[in-house]
Design a protein around this motif. Structure first.
Motif, short mmCIF file in Angstrom:
data_model
loop_
_atom_site.label_atom_id
_atom_site.label_comp_id
_atom_site.label_asym_id
_atom_site.label_seq_id
_atom_site.Cartn_x
_atom_site.Cartn_y
_atom_site.Cartn_z
N ASN A 131 23.52 60.11 -1.25
CA ASN A 131 23.49 59.16 -2.35
C ASN A 131 24.51 58.06 -2.05
N TYR A 132 24.05 56.84 -1.88
CA TYR A 132 24.92 55.74 -1.46
C TYR A 132 25.43 54.91 -2.64
N GLU A 133 25.61 55.55 -3.78
CA GLU A 133 26.14 54.84 -4.94
C GLU A 133 27.59 54.41 -4.67
N ASP A 135 30.89 54.19 -6.07
CA ASP A 135 31.48 54.82 -7.25
C ASP A 135 32.94 55.21 -7.06
N PHE A 333 23.38 50.38 2.42
CA PHE A 333 24.65 50.78 1.81
C PHE A 333 25.80 49.91 2.34
N ASN A 336 25.59 46.55 0.86
CA ASN A 336 26.03 46.60 -0.54
C ASN A 336 27.56 46.67 -0.64
N TYR A 340 29.85 43.95 -2.54
CA TYR A 340 30.71 44.37 -3.65
C TYR A 340 32.18 44.09 -3.37
N GLU A 414 34.32 55.28 0.28
CA GLU A 414 33.14 55.53 -0.55
C GLU A 414 32.39 56.78 -0.09
N ASP A 418 33.38 61.24 -1.66
CA ASP A 418 32.28 61.98 -2.25
C ASP A 418 32.22 63.39 -1.68
N LEU A 422 26.76 65.03 -4.10
CA LEU A 422 26.06 63.77 -3.94
C LEU A 422 24.98 63.81 -2.87
#
Length: 425
Positions: A131-133, A135, A333, A336, A340, A414, A418, A422
């Motif tokens: 999961n590349y959220e 967070d 990812f 992103n 960000y 990131e 995790d 995830l």
């Protein structure tokens, strides 16, 4: 590159490269279509050629956001080893990229490895293991201001001036590895959860690996790497090959990330490893050996990031995401992360061809890898693989390389912060 300097048997490539004064031995290699044409044009002694295809994604045009899937032609063959230094130079000068070939112990091993490479690429088209959220903003934003351009610049200068070259077979290349171990151990002083070790190969230069052990998911590994060696066209013991951009800059960018993570007391949930690969310039030898060893041992590398040339900004783009022989999901990812955490940076896309850098070793062994490059390939550093690859070609600063430190730090935290919850099913 002088492939007659040494003889070795690599654990993954297992190739003997001992030759006579007038001609090298025949060795098995695989090359892409463009590199194959260069070998033919140069009149290289080639035999037993066979065609394979590998599925890749590439921009519709350089810099384009549109990706197209195609099968790249890859040729497995026996070739005179003395043709490979010329090929390395021609790939750089005519194709604007590095490396371009992989060695194999035999035809059978070459076939097996190319078949495995194809299967790995096809699997990655549907892979979705992580999961590349984004967070972990608080942690990343607290660490980013601690990155210092002056430290990156200092490391580039040290690596490119303390040694005449960092070639895998010279005593300078050996010393560069030994000294990097000392540097990284000094950064890790007082951290019981950190180890710094050399990865021994069957050639003189060793790779270097720093490990920050994860607290709750230590068997899941995040890798950030670059290659330590440098070269000119036919590197001898006393050759001048400073390699400031290729790849002292990548080692400097990731060393600064390690410094900040360690000095801040950051402890990841997953294990983070920083790697300085030996012998990239002669066919990705160091990373190939490590990635194959990790695969054989069943190690769970959830993502690898390659930093190969970070300090020469040849155009208006800040990062060029290499799309071939990398993982599309992780590439998104990384883009992103750039949007960000470094929103003013311009991100483009490009393809660098077969075996252009160490990310290909991880992909070939079934792992997820990404490669953000310093420029569009058509605008890359024209001084690499020459005695003129010095920091003055980047304005005597590391203003571009520090951008990659920021991107790599965000990547490390990131993913490193995790844990198994995830992982998707």
């Amino acid at each position: 590159m002088n492939l007659r300097r040494a003889a070795w048997v690599s654990s993954t490539l297992a190739t003997c490269l001992v030759g006579a004064a007038h001609a090298g031995p025949k060795v098995w290699v695989s090359v892409g279509e463009d590199a194959y044409r260069l070998l033919r044009r140069a009149g290289a002694d080639i035999e037993q050629v066979e065609l394979h295809t590998l599925p890749v994604q590439a921009p519709a045009a350089e810099g384009s956001s549109k990706l197209v899937r195609r099968d790249e032609s890859v040729y497995l063959m026996r070739v005179d080893s003395d043709a490979l230094p010329r090929l390395s130079q021609d790939v750089h000068q005519r194709l604007n990229r590095c490396a371009g070939y992989v060695m194999h112990a035999s035809r059978a091993q070459g076939r097996q490895e190319l078949s495995g490479f194809r299967a790995a690429l096809l699997r990655q088209e549907t892979a979705g293991k992580v999961n590349y959220e984004i967070d972990n903003q608080a942690e990343v934003n607290a660490l980013l201001p601690q990155l210092q351009e002056s430290n990156v610049r200092s490391t580039i200068v040290q690596l490119s001036t303390d040694y005449k070259n960092r070639y895998y077979a010279t005593h300078y290349g050996v010393n560069a590895s030994d000294d990097l171990v000392k540097t990284w151990k000094a950064l890790a002083a007082g951290r019981a959860d950190v180890t710094v070790k050399q990865f021994s190969h069957n050639w003189p230069q060793k790779s270097v690996i720093m490990t920050i052990k994860g607290t709750t998911s230590p068997k899941q590994i995040v890798v950030i790497g670059g290659h330590l060696d440098s070269t000119i066209g036919n590197t001898q013991e006393e050759s001048i090959a400073p390699g400031a951009d290729d790849d002292a800059s990548g080692i400097a960018s990731l060393t600064e990330v390690a410094r900040v993570l360690l000095s801040s007391g950051y402890q990841p949930r997953r294990t983070i490893q920083f790697m300085a690969y030996a012998a990239e310039e002669i066919g990705l030898f160091g990373s190939a050996a490590i990635a194959a060893d990790y695969k054989a041992k069943g190690k769970k590398v959830i993502g690898a990031l390659q930093l190969d040339m970070t300090n020469y900004q040849g155009g208006t783009s800040d990062y060029t995401m290499i799309t071939d022989y990398t993982n599309a999901a992780q590439n998104t990812f990384v883009k992103n992360l750039a949007a960000y955490y470094t929103p003013s940076m311009v991100v483009n896309q490009g393809a660098c061809g077969y075996a252009c850098s160490d990310h290909a070793s991880w992909t070939r062994n079934g792992y997820v890898a990404s490669f953000p490059f310093e420029s569009l390939l058509s605008q890359d550093n024209p001084y690499i693989h020459t005695p003129q690859d010095t920091i003055d070609k980047s304005g005597n600063n590391a203003n571009h390389a520090i951008k990659f430190s920021r991107l790599a730090l965000a990547f490390a935290v990131e993913l490193g912060s995790d844990g198994p919850a995830l992982l998707t099913k």
